[in-house]
Design a protein around this motif. Structure first.
Motif, PDB file in Angstrom:
ATOM      1  N   VAL A  73       0.844  -1.199   0.000  1.00 50.27           N
ATOM      2  CA  VAL A  73       0.000   0.000   0.000  1.00 50.27           C
ATOM      3  C   VAL A  73       0.874   1.242   0.000  1.00 50.27           C
ATOM      4  O   VAL A  73       1.851   1.329   0.751  1.00 50.27           O
ATOM      5  CB  VAL A  73      -0.919   0.016   1.244  1.00 50.27           C
ATOM      6  CG1 VAL A  73      -1.752   1.298   1.283  1.00 50.27           C
ATOM      7  CG2 VAL A  73      -1.804  -1.215   1.280  1.00 50.27           C
ATOM      8  N   SER A  74       0.495   2.221  -0.844  1.00 52.29           N
ATOM      9  CA  SER A  74       1.162   3.523  -0.835  1.00 52.29           C
ATOM     10  C   SER A  74       0.113   4.611  -1.029  1.00 52.29           C
ATOM     11  O   SER A  74      -0.953   4.372  -1.592  1.00 52.29           O
ATOM     12  CB  SER A  74       2.221   3.613  -1.939  1.00 52.29           C
ATOM     13  OG  SER A  74       1.630   3.461  -3.203  1.00 52.29           O
ATOM     14  N   THR A  75       0.411   5.789  -0.544  1.00 54.25           N
ATOM     15  CA  THR A  75      -0.460   6.944  -0.735  1.00 54.25           C
ATOM     16  C   THR A  75      -0.016   7.631  -2.018  1.00 54.25           C
ATOM     17  O   THR A  75       1.138   8.041  -2.121  1.00 54.25           O
ATOM     18  CB  THR A  75      -0.357   7.908   0.459  1.00 54.25           C
ATOM     19  OG1 THR A  75      -0.697   7.192   1.658  1.00 54.25           O
ATOM     20  CG2 THR A  75      -1.285   9.104   0.284  1.00 54.25           C
ATOM     21  N   VAL A  76      -0.931   7.749  -3.000  1.00 56.77           N
ATOM     22  CA  VAL A  76      -0.560   8.351  -4.277  1.00 56.77           C
ATOM     23  C   VAL A  76      -1.028   9.799  -4.415  1.00 56.77           C
ATOM     24  O   VAL A  76      -0.504  10.533  -5.242  1.00 56.77           O
ATOM     25  CB  VAL A  76      -1.048   7.505  -5.484  1.00 56.77           C
ATOM     26  CG1 VAL A  76      -0.378   6.141  -5.494  1.00 56.77           C
ATOM     27  CG2 VAL A  76      -2.560   7.392  -5.514  1.00 56.77           C
ATOM     28  N   GLN A 106      -6.823   3.610 -19.462  1.00 60.79           N
ATOM     29  CA  GLN A 106      -5.523   4.283 -19.567  1.00 60.79           C
ATOM     30  C   GLN A 106      -4.863   4.480 -18.212  1.00 60.79           C
ATOM     31  O   GLN A 106      -3.800   5.080 -18.114  1.00 60.79           O
ATOM     32  CB  GLN A 106      -5.677   5.646 -20.265  1.00 60.79           C
ATOM     33  CG  GLN A 106      -5.964   5.570 -21.756  1.00 60.79           C
ATOM     34  CD  GLN A 106      -7.385   5.110 -22.039  1.00 60.79           C
ATOM     35  OE1 GLN A 106      -8.332   5.609 -21.449  1.00 60.79           O
ATOM     36  NE2 GLN A 106      -7.527   4.150 -22.931  1.00 60.79           N
ATOM     37  N   GLY A 107      -5.504   4.001 -17.146  1.00 59.71           N
ATOM     38  CA  GLY A 107      -4.929   4.128 -15.816  1.00 59.71           C
ATOM     39  C   GLY A 107      -5.288   5.405 -15.090  1.00 59.71           C
ATOM     40  O   GLY A 107      -4.753   5.670 -14.007  1.00 59.71           O
ATOM     41  N   ASN A 108      -6.197   6.211 -15.654  1.00 59.77           N
ATOM     42  CA  ASN A 108      -6.672   7.401 -14.949  1.00 59.77           C
ATOM     43  C   ASN A 108      -7.621   6.960 -13.839  1.00 59.77           C
ATOM     44  O   ASN A 108      -8.481   6.102 -14.050  1.00 59.77           O
ATOM     45  CB  ASN A 108      -7.420   8.339 -15.900  1.00 59.77           C
ATOM     46  CG  ASN A 108      -6.522   8.898 -16.959  1.00 59.77           C
ATOM     47  OD1 ASN A 108      -5.525   9.543 -16.665  1.00 59.77           O
ATOM     48  ND2 ASN A 108      -6.850   8.646 -18.213  1.00 59.77           N
ATOM     49  N   VAL A 109      -7.474   7.565 -12.674  1.00 56.27           N
ATOM     50  CA  VAL A 109      -8.308   7.245 -11.526  1.00 56.27           C
ATOM     51  C   VAL A 109      -9.248   8.423 -11.287  1.00 56.27           C
ATOM     52  O   VAL A 109      -8.798   9.560 -11.111  1.00 56.27           O
ATOM     53  CB  VAL A 109      -7.445   6.976 -10.276  1.00 56.27           C
ATOM     54  CG1 VAL A 109      -8.313   6.716  -9.060  1.00 56.27           C
ATOM     55  CG2 VAL A 109      -6.498   5.810 -10.529  1.00 56.27           C
ATOM     56  N   TYR A 110     -10.555   8.141 -11.301  1.00 54.16           N
ATOM     57  CA  TYR A 110     -11.568   9.170 -11.091  1.00 54.16           C
ATOM     58  C   TYR A 110     -12.044   9.078  -9.647  1.00 54.16           C
ATOM     59  O   TYR A 110     -12.349   7.991  -9.156  1.00 54.16           O
ATOM     60  CB  TYR A 110     -12.732   8.976 -12.051  1.00 54.16           C
ATOM     61  CG  TYR A 110     -12.269   9.064 -13.492  1.00 54.16           C
ATOM     62  CD1 TYR A 110     -12.247  10.289 -14.141  1.00 54.16           C
ATOM     63  CD2 TYR A 110     -11.820   7.939 -14.174  1.00 54.16           C
ATOM     64  CE1 TYR A 110     -11.792  10.384 -15.450  1.00 54.16           C
ATOM     65  CE2 TYR A 110     -11.365   8.029 -15.481  1.00 54.16           C
ATOM     66  CZ  TYR A 110     -11.355   9.246 -16.107  1.00 54.16           C
ATOM     67  OH  TYR A 110     -10.894   9.344 -17.394  1.00 54.16           O
ATOM     68  N   THR A 123      -3.985  11.217 -12.660  1.00 57.58           N
ATOM     69  CA  THR A 123      -3.441  10.648 -13.884  1.00 57.58           C
ATOM     70  C   THR A 123      -2.234   9.766 -13.555  1.00 57.58           C
ATOM     71  O   THR A 123      -1.624   9.919 -12.494  1.00 57.58           O
ATOM     72  CB  THR A 123      -3.021  11.757 -14.868  1.00 57.58           C
ATOM     73  OG1 THR A 123      -1.997  12.551 -14.256  1.00 57.58           O
ATOM     74  CG2 THR A 123      -4.201  12.634 -15.246  1.00 57.58           C
ATOM     75  N   PRO A 124      -1.875   8.846 -14.467  1.00 60.19           N
ATOM     76  CA  PRO A 124      -0.729   7.972 -14.201  1.00 60.19           C
ATOM     77  C   PRO A 124       0.587   8.712 -13.956  1.00 60.19           C
ATOM     78  O   PRO A 124       1.500   8.150 -13.363  1.00 60.19           O
ATOM     79  CB  PRO A 124      -0.644   7.110 -15.467  1.00 60.19           C
ATOM     80  CG  PRO A 124      -2.040   7.076 -15.982  1.00 60.19           C
ATOM     81  CD  PRO A 124      -2.586   8.447 -15.683  1.00 60.19           C
TER      82      PRO A 124
END
Length: 142
Positions: A73-76, A106-110, A123-124
């Motif tokens: 686990v990491s905080t992004v 595309q790896g974008n997190v909403y 975004t990535p």
């Protein structure tokens, strides 16, 4: 699934076997690390990308967390304990009670940034932006 009030992320197999992926039941916190060494504070929404990373709306920590397929686990985005509304990279971004997460191809997190009444995107390349909505003040009032 996010087990909100146990502060854990759980996995349920098709045969119904439940296991804890990250966190320790009943222990809240904001620690990054592998499996049970990590901690959450009222996690709610989760989304999975096409390589198996799990993204978590760690609601009461006001952060977005990532769990790798190996369970680290990491905080992004965001900083635990820092509520606000700021588009920026990594720990300089701010959220206000994020609750929902979705991930595109595309790896974008909403992120449904509920307290700010906005939809945010991570975004990535690690940058948070606001897609839509009307941000509120830090305490959630207009």
């Amino acid at each position: 699934m996010a087990d909100t009030y146990n502060n854990t992320i759980r996995k349920i197999t098709p045969s119904g076997v439940v296991s804890t992926v990250a966190g320790t039941a009943g222990q809240m916190g904001a620690a990054d690390g592998p499996g049970a060494d990590a901690s959450f504070n009222r996690p709610q929404g989760i989304g999975v990308d096409n390589v198996g990373n799990v993204y978590v709306a760690d609601t009461a920590n006001n952060t977005v967390r990532k769990i790798t397929p190996s369970g680290v686990v990491s905080t992004v985005a965001g900083t635990a304990g820092e509520r606000g509304n700021a588009d920026n990279a990594g720990g300089n971004a701010r959220f206000n009670d994020p609750q929902g997460i979705a991930v595109d191809g595309q790896g974008n997190v909403y992120v449904a940034d509920t307290g700010n009444r906005t939809i945010r995107i991570w975004t990535p390349n690690g940058v948070v932006g606001t897609l839509t909505g009307r941000p509120s003040s830090v305490n959630g009032s207009p």
